[in-house]
Design a protein around this motif. Structure first.
Motif, PDB file in Angstrom:
ATOM      1  N   PRO A  72     -14.114 -54.138  56.434  1.00 15.55           N
ATOM      2  CA  PRO A  72     -12.184 -55.361  56.330  1.00 15.55           C
ATOM      3  C   PRO A  72     -11.162 -54.477  55.485  1.00 15.55           C
ATOM      4  N   VAL A  73     -10.616 -52.727  55.987  1.00 16.96           N
ATOM      5  CA  VAL A  73      -9.837 -52.227  56.052  1.00 16.96           C
ATOM      6  C   VAL A  73      -8.834 -52.146  57.261  1.00 16.96           C
ATOM      7  N   ASP A  74      -7.481 -52.404  56.661  1.00 17.87           N
ATOM      8  CA  ASP A  74      -6.305 -52.063  57.343  1.00 17.87           C
ATOM      9  C   ASP A  74      -5.198 -51.028  56.821  1.00 17.87           C
ATOM     10  N   ALA A  75      -5.509 -50.123  55.768  1.00 19.00           N
ATOM     11  CA  ALA A  75      -4.869 -48.290  55.523  1.00 19.00           C
ATOM     12  C   ALA A  75      -6.054 -48.353  54.558  1.00 19.00           C
ATOM     13  N   ALA A  76      -5.623 -46.954  54.942  1.00 18.22           N
ATOM     14  CA  ALA A  76      -6.576 -46.170  53.933  1.00 18.22           C
ATOM     15  C   ALA A  76      -5.818 -44.922  54.108  1.00 18.22           C
ATOM     16  N   ILE A  77      -5.851 -44.455  53.297  1.00 10.65           N
ATOM     17  CA  ILE A  77      -5.457 -42.928  52.527  1.00 10.65           C
ATOM     18  C   ILE A  77      -6.272 -41.887  53.452  1.00 10.65           C
ATOM     19  N   VAL A  78      -5.745 -40.839  54.073  1.00 14.15           N
ATOM     20  CA  VAL A  78      -6.065 -39.361  54.462  1.00 14.15           C
ATOM     21  C   VAL A  78      -5.808 -38.544  54.637  1.00 14.15           C
ATOM     22  N   GLY A  79      -4.876 -38.009  53.788  1.00 16.40           N
ATOM     23  CA  GLY A  79      -4.645 -37.282  53.500  1.00 16.40           C
ATOM     24  C   GLY A  79      -3.438 -36.967  52.204  1.00 16.40           C
ATOM     25  N   ILE A  80      -3.627 -35.675  51.363  1.00 18.02           N
ATOM     26  CA  ILE A  80      -2.864 -35.625  50.056  1.00 18.02           C
ATOM     27  C   ILE A  80      -1.668 -34.477  51.178  1.00 18.02           C
ATOM     28  N   VAL A  81      -0.453 -35.155  50.742  1.00 15.23           N
ATOM     29  CA  VAL A  81       0.692 -33.665  51.576  1.00 15.23           C
ATOM     30  C   VAL A  81       1.083 -32.951  49.950  1.00 15.23           C
ATOM     31  N   ASP A  82       0.749 -31.410  50.547  1.00 18.48           N
ATOM     32  CA  ASP A  82       1.133 -30.531  49.877  1.00 18.48           C
ATOM     33  C   ASP A  82       2.934 -29.720  49.980  1.00 18.48           C
ATOM     34  N   SER A  83       3.291 -29.968  51.168  1.00 19.28           N
ATOM     35  CA  SER A  83       4.407 -29.378  51.508  1.00 19.28           C
ATOM     36  C   SER A  83       4.281 -29.561  52.770  1.00 19.28           C
ATOM     37  N   GLY A  84       6.570 -29.953  53.196  1.00 18.17           N
ATOM     38  CA  GLY A  84       6.180 -30.680  54.628  1.00 18.17           C
ATOM     39  C   GLY A  84       7.530 -30.417  54.991  1.00 18.17           C
ATOM     40  N   THR A  85       8.112 -29.765  55.898  1.00 20.54           N
ATOM     41  CA  THR A  85       9.336 -29.781  56.548  1.00 20.54           C
ATOM     42  C   THR A  85      10.104 -30.959  56.545  1.00 20.54           C
TER      43      THR A  85
END
Length: 93
Positions: A72-85
């Protein structure tokens, strides 16, 4: 998918059997990117920490993203942001 900041954690000693061993984090979606303003709780299988900017999958994509298709999962962390425009003022604040 949304971009948000990890602002806390949730501890649950009693939970669905399929969630045992999982870590839960409180995510504040980044309003600067047009995300919803309410905080959400997301399962974290990648080891995000408080203060980090993360990518969060929602709905069925969350279950697929954390390899828990029957949980019963509705939200999951799938990445950690290092940088981004467009994220320069957000990532290091």
């Amino acid at each position: 998918m949304i971009v948000g900041k990890v602002v806390g954690s949730v501890v649950s000693t009693r939970k669905n059997d399929k969630l045992v061993g999982s870590k839960f984090m409180v995510i504040e979606p980044l309003a600067e990117l047009g995300n919803p303003s309410k905080k959400i709780v997301a399962i974290d299988d990648i080891g995000a920490g408080i203060g980090e900017i993360v990518l969060v999958a929602l709905g069925s994509a969350a279950r697929i993203g954390c390899n828990m298709s029957e949980a019963p999962v509705d939200a999951a962390i799938v990445g950690i942001v290092d940088s981004g425009t467009g994220l320069a003022g957000v990532i290091h604040s």
